[in-house]
Design a protein around this motif. Structure first.
Motif, short mmCIF file in Angstrom:
data_model
loop_
_atom_site.label_atom_id
_atom_site.label_comp_id
_atom_site.label_asym_id
_atom_site.label_seq_id
_atom_site.Cartn_x
_atom_site.Cartn_y
_atom_site.Cartn_z
N TYR A 21 0.82 -1.21 0.00
CA TYR A 21 0.00 0.00 0.00
C TYR A 21 0.85 1.26 0.00
CZ TYR A 21 -4.41 -2.50 0.52
OH TYR A 21 -5.50 -3.30 0.29
N ASP A 22 2.00 1.22 0.67
CA ASP A 22 2.87 2.39 0.68
C ASP A 22 3.42 2.65 -0.72
OD1 ASP A 22 4.25 4.54 2.01
OD2 ASP A 22 6.09 3.38 1.80
N GLN A 71 2.18 1.60 -3.61
CA GLN A 71 1.10 1.95 -4.53
C GLN A 71 0.60 3.38 -4.30
OE1 GLN A 71 -0.98 -1.93 -3.65
NE2 GLN A 71 -1.50 -1.77 -5.81
N ALA A 72 0.56 3.80 -3.06
CA ALA A 72 0.17 5.19 -2.79
C ALA A 72 1.21 6.16 -3.33
CB ALA A 72 -0.01 5.40 -1.29
N PHE A 103 -5.25 4.18 -1.16
CA PHE A 103 -4.19 3.28 -0.71
C PHE A 103 -3.68 3.66 0.68
CE2 PHE A 103 -3.42 2.71 -5.45
CZ PHE A 103 -3.99 1.44 -5.48
N GLU A 104 -3.60 4.94 0.95
CA GLU A 104 -3.14 5.37 2.28
C GLU A 104 -4.13 4.96 3.36
OE1 GLU A 104 -2.55 9.55 1.78
OE2 GLU A 104 -0.51 9.33 0.97
N ALA A 120 -6.30 2.43 3.24
CA ALA A 120 -6.23 0.97 3.40
C ALA A 120 -5.00 0.58 4.20
CB ALA A 120 -6.22 0.29 2.03
N GLY A 121 -3.88 1.27 3.94
CA GLY A 121 -2.65 0.98 4.68
C GLY A 121 -2.80 1.25 6.16
N GLU A 132 -4.76 -1.57 7.64
CA GLU A 132 -3.93 -2.78 7.71
C GLU A 132 -2.93 -2.71 8.87
OE1 GLU A 132 -4.15 -5.51 5.99
OE2 GLU A 132 -5.25 -5.05 4.16
N GLY A 179 4.52 -3.85 -5.53
CA GLY A 179 3.56 -2.77 -5.51
C GLY A 179 3.95 -1.63 -6.44
N VAL A 194 -4.63 -5.14 -6.11
CA VAL A 194 -5.21 -5.18 -4.77
C VAL A 194 -6.33 -6.21 -4.70
CG1 VAL A 194 -6.57 -3.89 -3.07
CG2 VAL A 194 -4.62 -2.81 -4.19
N HIS A 238 -11.58 -4.30 1.66
CA HIS A 238 -10.56 -3.62 0.85
C HIS A 238 -10.63 -4.07 -0.61
CE1 HIS A 238 -7.97 -2.98 4.70
NE2 HIS A 238 -8.95 -2.11 4.59
#
Length: 214
Positions: free
Chosen positions: A70-71, A73-74, A86-87, A89-90, A93, A126, A141, A180
């Motif tokens: 996620y990091d 991808q963001a 993405f942030e 969702a991260g 998580e 990612g 994702v 997600h």
């Protein structure tokens, strides 16, 4: 204003490196209560405790990988809306990361010593997905969460029936992963090609098999 301050590539690199160090170093804080907090504790024999610890170590590694995915991808998202998705969702998580780390400690065990390797591999994957465009990144994702859901289902079958604390954590993780994946699908995820899906499964197989022991 601070909120509008320009973030240079060097700043982003430093922030990313700091986050990676905290994740692989086991520093995580949950924003939600641990679902195991009210679960009835129980006595596990040595074999059961070792088995539960192995499964929860695998789940912890999965959350280390989720943070990396996620990091990355963001960071490489092509639109602000995708970056925010993405942030968010991260951050959710990270709850899983904290919960599984706590349960590992309660079971007298520790996270995988290979966490830096897992993080680096997931971050690279990612980044590649994000560089292929937001639709493909979202598709990555969706497929990841689909595989994780199946993986968590298998853990609910394999955990000792009386290990209510571990089961409560895994069950809540499963609910979150489904959400997600659905969110990514609704944002316009592209379907991943079969070879990509197979490669993802192969990486996951290596990770889960190894992380159970180390």
């Amino acid at each position: 204003m601070l909120a509008n301050r320009f973030i240079s590539p060097l700043d982003q690199l430093i922030v990313g490196f700091d986050k990676a160090l905290r994740v692989v170093g086991g520093v995580a804080s949950a924003s939600r209560p641990n679902p195991a907090a009210h679960a009835v504790d129980c006595e596990l024999d040595e074999r059961e405790q070792r088995h539960s610890a192995g499964l929860m170590r695998v789940n912890h590694v999965g959350e280390v990988c989720a943070q990396a995915l996620y990091d990355s991808q963001a960071r490489h998202a092509q639109s602000p809306a995708m970056r925010m998705q993405f942030e968010q969702a991260g951050r959710e998580e990270e709850d899983h990361l904290a919960w599984t780390a706590q349960r590992l400690s309660e079971l007298g065990s520790q996270p995988s010593v290979l966490n830096p390797l897992w993080y680096a591999g997931a971050y690279a994957m990612g980044t590649v997905a994000a560089k292929l465009g937001d639709a493909n990144s979202l598709g990555f994702v969706v497929e990841t969460e689909r595989q994780v859901e199946a993986h968590l289902d298998s853990h609910l079958d394999m955990l000792p029936p009386q290990d209510a604390k571990s089961r409560a954590i895994v069950d809540q993780m499963r609910v979150d992963e489904i959400a997600h994946g659905a969110a990514a699908q609704n944002l316009g995820a592209a379907e991943m090609p079969v070879p990509v899906k197979l490669a993802m499964k192969a990486f996951a197989k290596v990770m889960t098999t190894t992380a159970y022991y180390v």
